[in-house]
Design an enzyme around this catalytic site. Structure first.
Site, PDB file in Angstrom:
ATOM      1  N   ASP A 129      18.846 -20.640 -26.606  1.00 12.83           N
ATOM      2  CA  ASP A 129      18.946 -20.373 -28.036  1.00 12.83           C
ATOM      3  C   ASP A 129      19.318 -21.624 -28.824  1.00 12.83           C
ATOM      4  O   ASP A 129      20.486 -22.036 -28.835  1.00 12.83           O
ATOM      5  CB  ASP A 129      20.018 -19.283 -28.246  1.00 12.83           C
ATOM      6  CG  ASP A 129      20.262 -18.989 -29.710  1.00 12.83           C
ATOM      7  OD1 ASP A 129      21.320 -18.425 -30.033  1.00 12.83           O
ATOM      8  OD2 ASP A 129      19.389 -19.343 -30.533  1.00 12.83           O
ATOM      9  N   ASP A 313      14.980 -21.866 -34.533  1.00 11.83           N
ATOM     10  CA  ASP A 313      15.875 -21.014 -33.746  1.00 11.83           C
ATOM     11  C   ASP A 313      15.122 -20.201 -32.693  1.00 11.83           C
ATOM     12  O   ASP A 313      14.555 -19.142 -32.983  1.00 11.83           O
ATOM     13  CB  ASP A 313      16.622 -20.065 -34.703  1.00 11.83           C
ATOM     14  CG  ASP A 313      17.633 -19.207 -33.962  1.00 11.83           C
ATOM     15  OD1 ASP A 313      18.315 -18.395 -34.621  1.00 11.83           O
ATOM     16  OD2 ASP A 313      17.724 -19.332 -32.719  1.00 11.83           O
TER      17      ASP A 313
HETATM   18  C1  LIG Z   1      19.226  -8.178 -30.031  1.00 13.51           C
HETATM   19  N1  LIG Z   1      20.665  -8.287 -29.940  1.00 13.51           N
HETATM   20  C2  LIG Z   1      21.128  -8.855 -28.654  1.00 13.51           C
HETATM   21  C3  LIG Z   1      20.750 -10.284 -28.603  1.00 13.51           C
HETATM   22  C4  LIG Z   1      19.863 -10.849 -27.743  1.00 13.51           C
HETATM   23  C5  LIG Z   1      19.860 -12.223 -28.033  1.00 13.51           C
HETATM   24  C6  LIG Z   1      20.763 -12.397 -29.036  1.00 13.51           C
HETATM   25  O1  LIG Z   1      21.148 -13.563 -29.552  1.00 13.51           O
HETATM   26  C7  LIG Z   1      20.765 -13.897 -30.839  1.00 13.51           C
HETATM   27  C8  LIG Z   1      20.451 -12.946 -31.778  1.00 13.51           C
HETATM   28  C9  LIG Z   1      20.101 -13.394 -33.064  1.00 13.51           C
HETATM   29  C10 LIG Z   1      20.092 -14.755 -33.322  1.00 13.51           C
HETATM   30  N2  LIG Z   1      20.390 -15.658 -32.368  1.00 13.51           N
HETATM   31  C11 LIG Z   1      20.719 -15.241 -31.120  1.00 13.51           C
HETATM   32  O2  LIG Z   1      21.282 -11.207 -29.431  1.00 13.51           O
END
Ligand SMILES: CNCc1ccc(Oc2cccnc2)o1
Length: 424
Positions: A129, A313
Site C-alpha cells: 500500500d 495509492d
Molecule cells: C476494505 N477494508 C479493509 C481493507 C483492506 C485494505 C485496506 O487498506 C486500505 C484501505 C483504504 C485505503 N488504503 C488502505 O483496508
C-alpha cells in the site's frame, strides 16, 4: 617524446576515463565489420562482463607489468583495496520481483503479494500500500474471534523475532477500516529482497472489514516513513530499509486489470512499458506519493489542462477526483447518477462508458472504459458501480488501482523522490 612514466600516466588517466594529455598511441587497433570480410575493417562490440566491477588500480598495475617496471607496494595494496570494496558492493546489491495478485477474480478490490517473515520463514499474503507506511500483520496476538481464514505471523515461533518493547501502533484507513497492536523486528523477505530486523507490527485488534477479508493477511506500507504510526519511535518502511541494498532506490508497480501483476524492487524492467517514462516531482509532506496531474479528457473529447494534486495509492481500489472532473465524465454516461443510496456514482450496466485520460506532464495515461465499469452493485444486479468517484468528501484526490493499473508506475526513492508514469 613518450616516456614510460608518461605512458603509465596516460594509461592511468584513460583507465579512470579521463582524457589524457598525451594521446596514448599504443599500436593500431583492428577495425572492421566483425564479419571477417577482406575489407580490412572490423568493429567489435564491447560488452560488459556480468558482475564486472571496474578496478583502475589494476589497470595501472598491468601497465607496470607490461613494461617490466617493478610494482610499488602502495599500488599492490590499492588493487586489493578496490577489489575488496567491489566484492562488498556486489554482495550487498539485490533486486526483487513479486506478484500482485487480485484477491477476487471478479473485480480488483485489492492485490496481495507473498512475503516471508521470520526463521523458519512464515509465508503471508500482504496488501502493498503506497498510501500508508505501517507494515502490520494478522498474528498470534490477534483475538481468534477476529481471525477468519487469514494466515497469521507467530513471532514466538521465529528464532529471529525480537519484541520492540514498549512500542504500540494504531492506524485508520480512508475507508474507515483500521487495526492496532504491538511491534516485533524480524527478517522480512519479498521477491528475494531481505531486510533483517524489519519492524513487523503485530495486530492485537483489527476492524471487521479486515476480519471479513480472508485474503488479506496484513499490509506493507510503501509510503514515506514519516507516516508510520508506531509510538514512541516511528519505524522505517520495508522500502526505506531495503533501499541501500537495492541496485537503484526504486520500486515499480505493474498492476493489471483482473490479472496478476508485479511489484519490482531495485530495477526498472524495460519490457513492462512502452514509450518513455515521464517523471514528475513528488511532494513528500505529509508522506504520501503526492504528484500533480496536468489535466484530463473524457473519451475522445478535448483535453482539459488542470493541476490536479493527488496521491498514487496502490492500497485504494478506486480513483477519486474533483467533482468537476467526475461530473464531466459521468455526464457522458446514459443513466449515471451520483447515488446517496449506493454511496457514489452508479450507472446502468448496459450503458457504454467512455475512457478517461489523465495528464502526466506533457504525456498522458488513458484508463480504458472497462476499468471504470468497476462492478455490479451485487451479483446479477443491472446497476453497476463506477471506478471513478468524487473526492469532494475525502479532502484529497486519490489515484487508486483503477488508474494505476492503466500504467507502469515508478516510485523513485532517490533524493528528491519522483514518480514515473509510462504507458504499457
Ligand atoms: C476494505 N477494508 C479493509 C481493507 C483492506 C485494505 C485496506 O487498506 C486500505 C484501505 C483504504 C485505503 N488504503 C488502505 O483496508
Amino acid at each position: 617524446m613518450v616516456t614510460l612514466a608518461n605512458l603509465v600516466l596516460a594509461t592511468a588517466l584513460a583507465a579512470v576515463g579521463l582524457a589524457s594529455v598525451i594521446p596514448p598511441k599504443i599500436g593500431t587497433t583492428a577495425l572492421g565489420n566483425g564479419h571477417g570480410t577482406s575489407s580490412g575493417r572490423a568493429s567489435l562490440k564491447q560488452v560488459r562482463r556480468p558482475g564486472y566491477r571496474f578496478n583502475g588500480a589494476r589497470d595501472i598495475y598491468k601497465t607496470y607489468l607490461k613494461y617490466g617496471v617493478p610494482v610499488p607496494d602502495y599500488l599492490k595494496n590499492a588493487v586489493a583495496n578496490i577489489d575488496a570494496l567491489n566484492a562488498a558492493a556486489l554482495s550487498k546489491r539485490e533486486n526483487g520481483s513479486a506478484a500482485a495478485i487480485p484477491i477476487d477474480p471478479r473485480f480488483d478490490i485489492a492485490y496481495v503479494t507473498p512475503v516471508t517473515i521470520g526463521t523458519p520463514p512464515q509465508t503471508l499474503y500482504l496488501d502493498f500500500d503506497t498510501g500508508s507506511s505501517d507494515l502490520w500483520v494478522f498474528s498470534s496476538h490477534t483475538p481468534e474471534s477476529q481471525v477468519r481464514g487469514q494466515r497469521i505471523y507467530s513471532p514466538e515461533k521465529s528464532s529471529t523475532a525480537k519484541l520492540l518493547a514498549g512500542h504500540t501502533w494504531s492506524i485508520l484507513y480512508g475507508d474507515g477500516s483500521g487495526s492496532l497492536g504491538n511491534v516485533y523486528t524480524d527478517n522480512f523477505t519479498v521477491g528475494g529482497v531481505t531486510v533483517t530486523s524489519q519492524a513487523v507490527q503485530t495486530a492485537q485488534q483489527v476492524s471487521y472489514s479486515f476480519t471479513s477479508q480472508s485474503e488479506i493477511h496484513g499490509l506493507v506500507g510503501l509510503g514515506f516513513s514519516t507516516l508510520n504510526t508506531v509510538f514512541p519511535n516511528g519505524q522505517l518502511t520495508f522500502f526505506d530499509n531495503a533501499k541501500s541494498t537495492l541496485d537503484s532506490p526504486v520500486f515499480t508497480a505493474d498492476l493489471k486489470w483482473k490479472k496478476e501483476g508485479t511489484y519490482d524492487f531495485g530495477f526498472i524492467d524495460e519490457t513492462k512499458y512502452t514509450g518513455e517514462i515521464t517523471y514528475l516531482p513528488v511532494q513528500t509532506d505529509p508522506g504520501y506519493w503526492t504528484f500533480t496531474s496536468s489535466g484530463y479528457a473524457v473519451g475522445d473529447g478535448a483535453f482539459h489542462p488542470a493541476s490536479i494534486v493527488g496521491i498514487a495509492d496502490t492500497g485504494t481500489s478506486l480513483t477519486y477526483l474533483p467533482a468537476e472532473v467526475v461530473t464531466s465524465y459521468w455526464g457522458q454516461v446514459d443513466g449515471a447518477v451520483d447515488s446517496d443510496y449506493y454511496g457514489g456514482y452508479v450507472f446502468p450496466c448496459s450503458s457504454k462508458l467512455p475512457s478517461f485520460t489523465f495528464g502526466v506532464g506533457p504525456a498522458n495515461i488513458t484508463i480504458p472504459a472497462s476499468y471504470i465499469n468497476y462492478a455490479q452493485i451485487t451479483e446479477g444486479s443491472p446497476v453497476c458501480f463506477g471506478g471513478l468517484q468524487s473526492s469532494s468528501w475525502l479532502g484529497v484526490n486519490i489515484w487508486g488501482d483503477v488508474a494505476l493499473k492503466a500504467a507502469f508506475v515508478v516510485f523513485n526513492g532517490a533524493n528528491p523522490p519522483t514518480i514515473g508514469w509510462a504507458k504499457k
